[in-house]
Design a protein around this motif. Structure first.
Motif, PDB file in Angstrom:
ATOM      1  N   SER A  49      48.933  29.957  37.876  1.00 55.97           N
ATOM      2  CA  SER A  49      49.387  31.345  37.856  1.00 55.97           C
ATOM      3  C   SER A  49      50.522  31.520  36.858  1.00 55.97           C
ATOM      4  CB  SER A  49      49.875  31.748  39.249  1.00 55.97           C
ATOM      5  OG  SER A  49      50.577  32.964  39.185  1.00 55.97           O
ATOM      6  N   SER A  50      50.464  32.607  36.110  1.00 56.73           N
ATOM      7  CA  SER A  50      51.560  32.938  35.186  1.00 56.73           C
ATOM      8  C   SER A  50      52.765  33.471  35.950  1.00 56.73           C
ATOM      9  CB  SER A  50      51.098  33.998  34.173  1.00 56.73           C
ATOM     10  OG  SER A  50      50.729  35.201  34.854  1.00 56.73           O
ATOM     11  N   ALA A  51      52.570  33.881  37.193  1.00 64.38           N
ATOM     12  CA  ALA A  51      53.653  34.470  37.987  1.00 64.38           C
ATOM     13  C   ALA A  51      54.577  33.425  38.590  1.00 64.38           C
ATOM     14  CB  ALA A  51      53.064  35.351  39.093  1.00 64.38           C
ATOM     15  N   ASP A  52      54.000  32.338  39.148  1.00 68.19           N
ATOM     16  CA  ASP A  52      54.838  31.362  39.848  1.00 68.19           C
ATOM     17  C   ASP A  52      54.514  29.904  39.506  1.00 68.19           C
ATOM     18  OD1 ASP A  52      52.398  31.060  41.115  1.00 68.19           O
ATOM     19  OD2 ASP A  52      53.075  31.767  43.064  1.00 68.19           O
ATOM     20  N   ASN A  53      53.615  29.686  38.534  1.00 69.14           N
ATOM     21  CA  ASN A  53      53.196  28.335  38.118  1.00 69.14           C
ATOM     22  C   ASN A  53      52.551  27.525  39.236  1.00 69.14           C
ATOM     23  OD1 ASN A  53      53.790  28.449  35.377  1.00 69.14           O
ATOM     24  ND2 ASN A  53      55.924  27.936  35.745  1.00 69.14           N
ATOM     25  N   LYS A  54      52.060  28.188  40.270  1.00 74.73           N
ATOM     26  CA  LYS A  54      51.360  27.497  41.348  1.00 74.73           C
ATOM     27  C   LYS A  54      49.862  27.563  41.086  1.00 74.73           C
ATOM     28  CE  LYS A  54      55.061  27.973  44.602  1.00 74.73           C
ATOM     29  NZ  LYS A  54      55.590  28.685  45.719  1.00 74.73           N
ATOM     30  N   LEU A  55      49.123  26.701  41.763  1.00 78.17           N
ATOM     31  CA  LEU A  55      47.691  26.563  41.532  1.00 78.17           C
ATOM     32  C   LEU A  55      46.867  27.274  42.595  1.00 78.17           C
ATOM     33  CD1 LEU A  55      47.802  22.741  40.759  1.00 78.17           C
ATOM     34  CD2 LEU A  55      47.623  24.594  39.087  1.00 78.17           C
ATOM     35  N   VAL A  56      45.759  27.858  42.150  1.00 76.82           N
ATOM     36  CA  VAL A  56      44.786  28.496  43.039  1.00 76.82           C
ATOM     37  C   VAL A  56      43.395  28.051  42.579  1.00 76.82           C
ATOM     38  CG1 VAL A  56      46.234  30.507  43.520  1.00 76.82           C
ATOM     39  CG2 VAL A  56      44.607  30.588  41.634  1.00 76.82           C
ATOM     40  N   ILE A  57      42.401  28.227  43.423  1.00 76.16           N
ATOM     41  CA  ILE A  57      41.028  27.875  43.044  1.00 76.16           C
ATOM     42  C   ILE A  57      40.567  28.792  41.908  1.00 76.16           C
ATOM     43  CG2 ILE A  57      38.626  27.805  43.825  1.00 76.16           C
ATOM     44  CD1 ILE A  57      39.625  27.121  46.597  1.00 76.16           C
ATOM     45  N   LEU A  58      39.943  28.183  40.895  1.00 79.08           N
ATOM     46  CA  LEU A  58      39.400  28.964  39.787  1.00 79.08           C
ATOM     47  C   LEU A  58      38.400  29.980  40.331  1.00 79.08           C
ATOM     48  CD1 LEU A  58      39.216  29.410  36.722  1.00 79.08           C
ATOM     49  CD2 LEU A  58      37.334  27.766  36.704  1.00 79.08           C
ATOM     50  N   GLY A  59      38.564  31.222  39.951  1.00 72.31           N
ATOM     51  CA  GLY A  59      37.710  32.302  40.437  1.00 72.31           C
ATOM     52  C   GLY A  59      38.420  33.184  41.436  1.00 72.31           C
ATOM     53  N   THR A  60      39.645  32.804  41.813  1.00 69.69           N
ATOM     54  CA  THR A  60      40.455  33.634  42.700  1.00 69.69           C
ATOM     55  C   THR A  60      40.854  34.891  41.944  1.00 69.69           C
ATOM     56  OG1 THR A  60      41.328  31.687  43.822  1.00 69.69           O
ATOM     57  CG2 THR A  60      42.633  33.706  44.008  1.00 69.69           C
ATOM     58  N   GLU A  61      40.859  36.012  42.626  1.00 73.66           N
ATOM     59  CA  GLU A  61      41.241  37.276  42.000  1.00 73.66           C
ATOM     60  C   GLU A  61      42.754  37.267  41.753  1.00 73.66           C
ATOM     61  OE1 GLU A  61      40.051  40.516  40.145  1.00 73.66           O
ATOM     62  OE2 GLU A  61      38.658  39.339  41.329  1.00 73.66           O
ATOM     63  N   PRO A  62      43.179  37.489  40.489  1.00 75.22           N
ATOM     64  CA  PRO A  62      44.624  37.490  40.207  1.00 75.22           C
ATOM     65  C   PRO A  62      45.317  38.723  40.772  1.00 75.22           C
ATOM     66  CG  PRO A  62      43.379  37.994  38.218  1.00 75.22           C
ATOM     67  CD  PRO A  62      42.381  37.681  39.291  1.00 75.22           C
ATOM     68  N   ALA A  63      46.589  38.560  41.123  1.00 78.32           N
ATOM     69  CA  ALA A  63      47.396  39.693  41.575  1.00 78.32           C
ATOM     70  C   ALA A  63      47.715  40.570  40.363  1.00 78.32           C
ATOM     71  CB  ALA A  63      48.680  39.190  42.218  1.00 78.32           C
ATOM     72  N   GLU A  64      48.213  41.763  40.618  1.00 79.94           N
ATOM     73  CA  GLU A  64      48.559  42.667  39.530  1.00 79.94           C
ATOM     74  C   GLU A  64      49.616  42.029  38.633  1.00 79.94           C
ATOM     75  OE1 GLU A  64      50.424  47.090  38.942  1.00 79.94           O
ATOM     76  OE2 GLU A  64      49.196  46.694  40.711  1.00 79.94           O
ATOM     77  N   GLY A  65      49.346  42.019  37.324  1.00 81.89           N
ATOM     78  CA  GLY A  65      50.272  41.463  36.356  1.00 81.89           C
ATOM     79  C   GLY A  65      50.230  39.945  36.249  1.00 81.89           C
TER      80      GLY A  65
END
Length: 128
Positions: A49-65
């Motif tokens: 994530s560009s927001a917090d540098n934490k990892l999520v499963i590829l294909g997860t819907e990104p939060a706004e921004g």
């Protein structure tokens, strides 16, 4: 001397890693907390994530921004509820038929290119 030939364990080949080049490298990453306890499986492609540098499963819907960029592959099964630091593959050659993404998500050419920047190569190994 008899102990030199005794069996000490077993390993099942899961066909996730299919090549030696680029060389496999392992690092660490922090998986973002999820709402309910969830098991993430070995071979899951994780996006940073560009927001917090934490990892999520590829294909997860990104939060706004937020921008999610494919980053690494999970080394082992892990149970996640709160933020969890774990081992991830940061380089290597992986079987594209064995990696995992979010349900219903298809890996794109852009995803493959982004992973290649980190020396993570996805190859099809249909015979494995």
């Amino acid at each position: 001397m008899a102990d030199l030939s005794r069996k000490i364990g077993e390993m099942e080949y899961d066909a996730l890693i299919i090549g030696n080049i680029p060389h496999k490298q392992v690092g660490s990453g922090t998986i973002r907390a999820v709402e309910a306890e969830t098991t993430f499986k070995r071979g899951t492609i994780l996006a940073k994530s560009s927001a917090d540098n934490k990892l999520v499963i590829l294909g997860t819907e990104p939060a706004e921004g937020e921008t999610l960029t494919p980053d690494c592959i999970l080394c082992d099964d892990i149970i996640v509820e709160s933020d969890t630091t774990t081992a991830v593959y940061t380089a290597g050659c992986f079987n594209s038929n064995k990696v995992i993404t979010a349900e219903g998500y298809t890996i794109t050419a852009e995803d493959t290119d982004a992973l290649r920047k980190y020396d993570i190569v996805l190859q099809c190994a249909s015979t494995m």
